[in-house]
Design a protein around this motif. Structure first.
Motif, PDB file in Angstrom:
ATOM      1  N   MET A  35      40.493  10.697  37.744  1.00  0.00           N
ATOM      2  CA  MET A  35      41.698   9.876  37.678  1.00  0.00           C
ATOM      3  C   MET A  35      42.973  10.722  37.633  1.00  0.00           C
ATOM      4  O   MET A  35      44.056  10.233  37.937  1.00  0.00           O
ATOM      5  N   GLU A  36      42.845  11.986  37.273  1.00  0.00           N
ATOM      6  CA  GLU A  36      44.011  12.871  37.286  1.00  0.00           C
ATOM      7  C   GLU A  36      44.431  13.228  38.707  1.00  0.00           C
ATOM      8  O   GLU A  36      45.615  13.442  38.978  1.00  0.00           O
ATOM      9  N   VAL A  37      43.456  13.309  39.608  1.00  0.00           N
ATOM     10  CA  VAL A  37      43.747  13.820  40.950  1.00  0.00           C
ATOM     11  C   VAL A  37      43.475  12.814  42.065  1.00  0.00           C
ATOM     12  O   VAL A  37      43.768  13.088  43.232  1.00  0.00           O
ATOM     13  N   ALA A  38      42.912  11.664  41.719  1.00  0.00           N
ATOM     14  CA  ALA A  38      42.552  10.700  42.766  1.00  0.00           C
ATOM     15  C   ALA A  38      42.933   9.274  42.374  1.00  0.00           C
ATOM     16  O   ALA A  38      42.197   8.334  42.639  1.00  0.00           O
ATOM     17  N   SER A  39      44.092   9.131  41.730  1.00  0.00           N
ATOM     18  CA  SER A  39      44.602   7.804  41.410  1.00  0.00           C
ATOM     19  C   SER A  39      46.113   7.808  41.545  1.00  0.00           C
ATOM     20  O   SER A  39      46.754   8.863  41.455  1.00  0.00           O
ATOM     21  N   ILE A  40      46.687   6.648  41.768  1.00  0.00           N
ATOM     22  CA  ILE A  40      48.141   6.566  41.884  1.00  0.00           C
ATOM     23  C   ILE A  40      48.787   6.925  40.548  1.00  0.00           C
ATOM     24  O   ILE A  40      49.874   7.525  40.507  1.00  0.00           O
ATOM     25  N   GLU A  41      48.105   6.624  39.447  1.00  0.00           N
ATOM     26  CA  GLU A  41      48.640   6.982  38.128  1.00  0.00           C
ATOM     27  C   GLU A  41      48.687   8.499  37.968  1.00  0.00           C
ATOM     28  O   GLU A  41      49.660   9.043  37.415  1.00  0.00           O
ATOM     29  N   GLY A  42      47.647   9.169  38.433  1.00  0.00           N
ATOM     30  CA  GLY A  42      47.631  10.625  38.372  1.00  0.00           C
ATOM     31  C   GLY A  42      48.754  11.237  39.190  1.00  0.00           C
ATOM     32  O   GLY A  42      49.405  12.204  38.772  1.00  0.00           O
ATOM     33  N   LYS A  45      52.052  10.731  37.393  1.00  0.00           N
ATOM     34  CA  LYS A  45      52.137  11.549  36.182  1.00  0.00           C
ATOM     35  C   LYS A  45      52.355  13.025  36.493  1.00  0.00           C
ATOM     36  O   LYS A  45      53.161  13.694  35.833  1.00  0.00           O
ATOM     37  N   ASN A  46      51.630  13.535  37.499  1.00  0.00           N
ATOM     38  CA  ASN A  46      51.690  14.974  37.774  1.00  0.00           C
ATOM     39  C   ASN A  46      51.474  15.236  39.263  1.00  0.00           C
ATOM     40  O   ASN A  46      50.395  15.677  39.673  1.00  0.00           O
ATOM     41  N   PRO A  47      52.493  14.970  40.093  1.00  0.00           N
ATOM     42  CA  PRO A  47      52.311  15.154  41.537  1.00  0.00           C
ATOM     43  C   PRO A  47      52.002  16.600  41.930  1.00  0.00           C
ATOM     44  O   PRO A  47      51.276  16.832  42.905  1.00  0.00           O
ATOM     45  N   GLU A  48      52.523  17.566  41.181  1.00  0.00           N
ATOM     46  CA  GLU A  48      52.240  18.958  41.518  1.00  0.00           C
ATOM     47  C   GLU A  48      50.756  19.286  41.386  1.00  0.00           C
ATOM     48  O   GLU A  48      50.187  19.987  42.223  1.00  0.00           O
ATOM     49  N   PHE A  53      45.649  20.285  44.064  1.00  0.00           N
ATOM     50  CA  PHE A  53      44.237  19.945  44.192  1.00  0.00           C
ATOM     51  C   PHE A  53      43.855  19.730  45.658  1.00  0.00           C
ATOM     52  O   PHE A  53      42.866  20.286  46.146  1.00  0.00           O
ATOM     53  N   TYR A  54      44.649  18.935  46.374  1.00  0.00           N
ATOM     54  CA  TYR A  54      44.314  18.652  47.771  1.00  0.00           C
ATOM     55  C   TYR A  54      44.615  19.831  48.687  1.00  0.00           C
ATOM     56  O   TYR A  54      43.955  19.999  49.720  1.00  0.00           O
ATOM     57  N   ASN A  55      45.570  20.669  48.316  1.00  0.00           N
ATOM     58  CA  ASN A  55      45.789  21.904  49.078  1.00  0.00           C
ATOM     59  C   ASN A  55      44.530  22.777  49.026  1.00  0.00           C
ATOM     60  O   ASN A  55      44.120  23.358  50.039  1.00  0.00           O
ATOM     61  N   LYS A  56      43.923  22.856  47.848  1.00  0.00           N
ATOM     62  CA  LYS A  56      42.691  23.638  47.706  1.00  0.00           C
ATOM     63  C   LYS A  56      41.546  23.013  48.492  1.00  0.00           C
ATOM     64  O   LYS A  56      40.741  23.723  49.115  1.00  0.00           O
ATOM     65  N   ARG A  57      41.463  21.687  48.485  1.00  0.00           N
ATOM     66  CA  ARG A  57      40.417  21.015  49.263  1.00  0.00           C
ATOM     67  C   ARG A  57      40.619  21.266  50.756  1.00  0.00           C
ATOM     68  O   ARG A  57      39.668  21.433  51.507  1.00  0.00           O
ATOM     69  N   ARG A  58      41.874  21.275  51.204  1.00  0.00           N
ATOM     70  CA  ARG A  58      42.185  21.507  52.617  1.00  0.00           C
ATOM     71  C   ARG A  58      41.783  22.927  53.025  1.00  0.00           C
ATOM     72  O   ARG A  58      41.232  23.145  54.094  1.00  0.00           O
ATOM     73  N   ARG A  59      42.069  23.890  52.140  1.00  0.00           N
ATOM     74  CA  ARG A  59      41.687  25.273  52.436  1.00  0.00           C
ATOM     75  C   ARG A  59      40.168  25.413  52.469  1.00  0.00           C
ATOM     76  O   ARG A  59      39.604  26.097  53.314  1.00  0.00           O
ATOM     77  N   GLN A  60      39.507  24.743  51.510  1.00  0.00           N
ATOM     78  CA  GLN A  60      38.045  24.790  51.464  1.00  0.00           C
ATOM     79  C   GLN A  60      37.425  24.231  52.741  1.00  0.00           C
ATOM     80  O   GLN A  60      36.426  24.753  53.252  1.00  0.00           O
ATOM     81  N   LEU A  61      38.029  23.183  53.275  1.00  0.00           N
ATOM     82  CA  LEU A  61      37.501  22.545  54.474  1.00  0.00           C
ATOM     83  C   LEU A  61      37.455  23.511  55.657  1.00  0.00           C
ATOM     84  O   LEU A  61      36.560  23.438  56.496  1.00  0.00           O
ATOM     85  N   LYS A  62      38.416  24.435  55.706  1.00  0.00           N
ATOM     86  CA  LYS A  62      38.450  25.407  56.804  1.00  0.00           C
ATOM     87  C   LYS A  62      37.297  26.407  56.723  1.00  0.00           C
ATOM     88  O   LYS A  62      36.988  27.077  57.707  1.00  0.00           O
ATOM     89  N   GLU A  63      36.674  26.496  55.553  1.00  0.00           N
ATOM     90  CA  GLU A  63      35.629  27.493  55.341  1.00  0.00           C
ATOM     91  C   GLU A  63      34.225  26.948  55.561  1.00  0.00           C
ATOM     92  O   GLU A  63      33.254  27.704  55.512  1.00  0.00           O
ATOM     93  N   VAL A  64      34.091  25.652  55.770  1.00  0.00           N
ATOM     94  CA  VAL A  64      32.769  25.053  55.933  1.00  0.00           C
ATOM     95  C   VAL A  64      32.603  24.525  57.362  1.00  0.00           C
ATOM     96  O   VAL A  64      33.573  24.383  58.110  1.00  0.00           O
ATOM     97  N   LYS A  65      31.359  24.263  57.716  1.00  0.00           N
ATOM     98  CA  LYS A  65      31.036  23.809  59.076  1.00  0.00           C
ATOM     99  C   LYS A  65      30.154  22.563  59.016  1.00  0.00           C
ATOM    100  O   LYS A  65      29.457  22.331  58.019  1.00  0.00           O
ATOM    101  N   PRO A  66      30.158  21.781  60.089  1.00  0.00           N
ATOM    102  CA  PRO A  66      29.220  20.649  60.147  1.00  0.00           C
ATOM    103  C   PRO A  66      27.786  21.144  60.000  1.00  0.00           C
ATOM    104  O   PRO A  66      27.442  22.237  60.464  1.00  0.00           O
ATOM    105  N   ASN A  67      26.964  20.364  59.353  1.00  0.00           N
ATOM    106  CA  ASN A  67      25.567  20.737  59.192  1.00  0.00           C
ATOM    107  C   ASN A  67      24.683  19.987  60.191  1.00  0.00           C
ATOM    108  O   ASN A  67      25.182  19.233  61.049  1.00  0.00           O
ATOM    109  N   LEU A  68      23.391  20.198  60.073  1.00  0.00           N
ATOM    110  CA  LEU A  68      22.445  19.582  61.010  1.00  0.00           C
ATOM    111  C   LEU A  68      22.573  18.065  61.021  1.00  0.00           C
ATOM    112  O   LEU A  68      22.445  17.433  62.077  1.00  0.00           O
ATOM    113  N   GLY A  69      22.826  17.467  59.859  1.00  0.00           N
ATOM    114  CA  GLY A  69      22.973  16.012  59.798  1.00  0.00           C
ATOM    115  C   GLY A  69      24.126  15.523  60.653  1.00  0.00           C
ATOM    116  O   GLY A  69      23.986  14.571  61.439  1.00  0.00           O
TER     117      GLY A  69
END
Length: 231
Positions: A35-42, A45-48, A53-69
């Motif tokens: 709720m701190e990072v995935a709610s409108i209240e969060g 309360k603390n947009p920074e 949090f999502y900047n880190k998720r975006r960077r992480q996404l660049k490091e992974v690849k689609p899997n067999l599924g």
């Protein structure tokens, strides 16, 4: 004309590529209360914190690849009209080659205006306080947070209602309204359910075939099953 295969995917398929989720972790996501990072209240309360949090998720996404599924679902497009409805905000289905992907909960690589939900931009780098839309309104992650409406749900219903086959992959079926899509699968249409911890699905009039497996193991089984019996 190809038969229509509609697939609802969740966190389980992305987790196998190394994307961290809050599934099975007592409401914590990368050490944060959801709720701190995935709610409108969060956000209010603390947009920074939320932006970081999502900047880190975006960077992480660049490091992974689609899997067999992901890749096997894309391959099924050769034989079926495949529509993927995903609860995931990553782009791994698209990177694997799937052409018809509907994101119920938004997309990590997009941002939108805090004032105009229709002002949406592609965004691959960090998003910071002070990044504005054309009317000087702060931009925010293009993510559907807890407590917000799911704008794509009506389209998801329309897709589901015209399915010839329906598959549920890597989702605990605990998040609504996404889990409610099962109520819109046409009567007598087979449902295939792939998850290492499948739940009992109540009140369905459809035949449900369960594969108690990870997505990367179960999707090849599903592919063989579909090609053997429904081609």
């Amino acid at each position: 004309m190809k038969k229509k295969l509609v697939v609802l995917t969740g966190a389980g398929i992305s987790a196998e590529s190394g994307i961290k989720t809050f599934r099975d972790s007592d409401g914590l996501w990368e050490g944060h209360d959801v709720m701190e990072v995935a709610s409108i209240e969060g956000w209010q309360k603390n947009p920074e914190l939320v932006l970081d949090f999502y900047n880190k998720r975006r960077r992480q996404l660049k490091e992974v690849k689609p899997n067999l599924g992901h890749r096997e679902l894309a391959q099924l497009q050769i034989h079926f009209d495949v529509h993927i409805i995903t609860q995931n905000v990553d782009d791994l289905h698209e990177r694997a080659g799937s052409k018809k992907v509907l994101h119920l909960h938004g997309e990590l690589l997009k941002v939108r205006s805090t004032k105009n939900p229709n002002f949406i931009l592609e965004w691959e780098g960090d998003l910071n306080l002070g990044d504005m839309d054309s009317h000087k309104n702060q931009l925010r992650p293009h993510i559907v947070w807890f407590g917000e409406a799911v704008p794509a749900f009506d389209e998801a219903i329309n897709i589901t209602e015209t399915a010839d086959y329906f598959a549920v992959i890597g989702t605990s079926l605990q998040v609504y309204p996404a889990a409610g899509l099962l109520d819109f699968v046409p009567k007598n249409i087979p449902i295939f359910y792939i998850d290492p911890k499948p739940i009992q699905i109540p009140n369905l009039k459809n035949i449900v075939e369960t594969f108690p497996m990870l997505a990367t193991t179960g999707i090849p089984h599903l592919k063989n099953r579909l090609l053997a019996e429904f081609q």
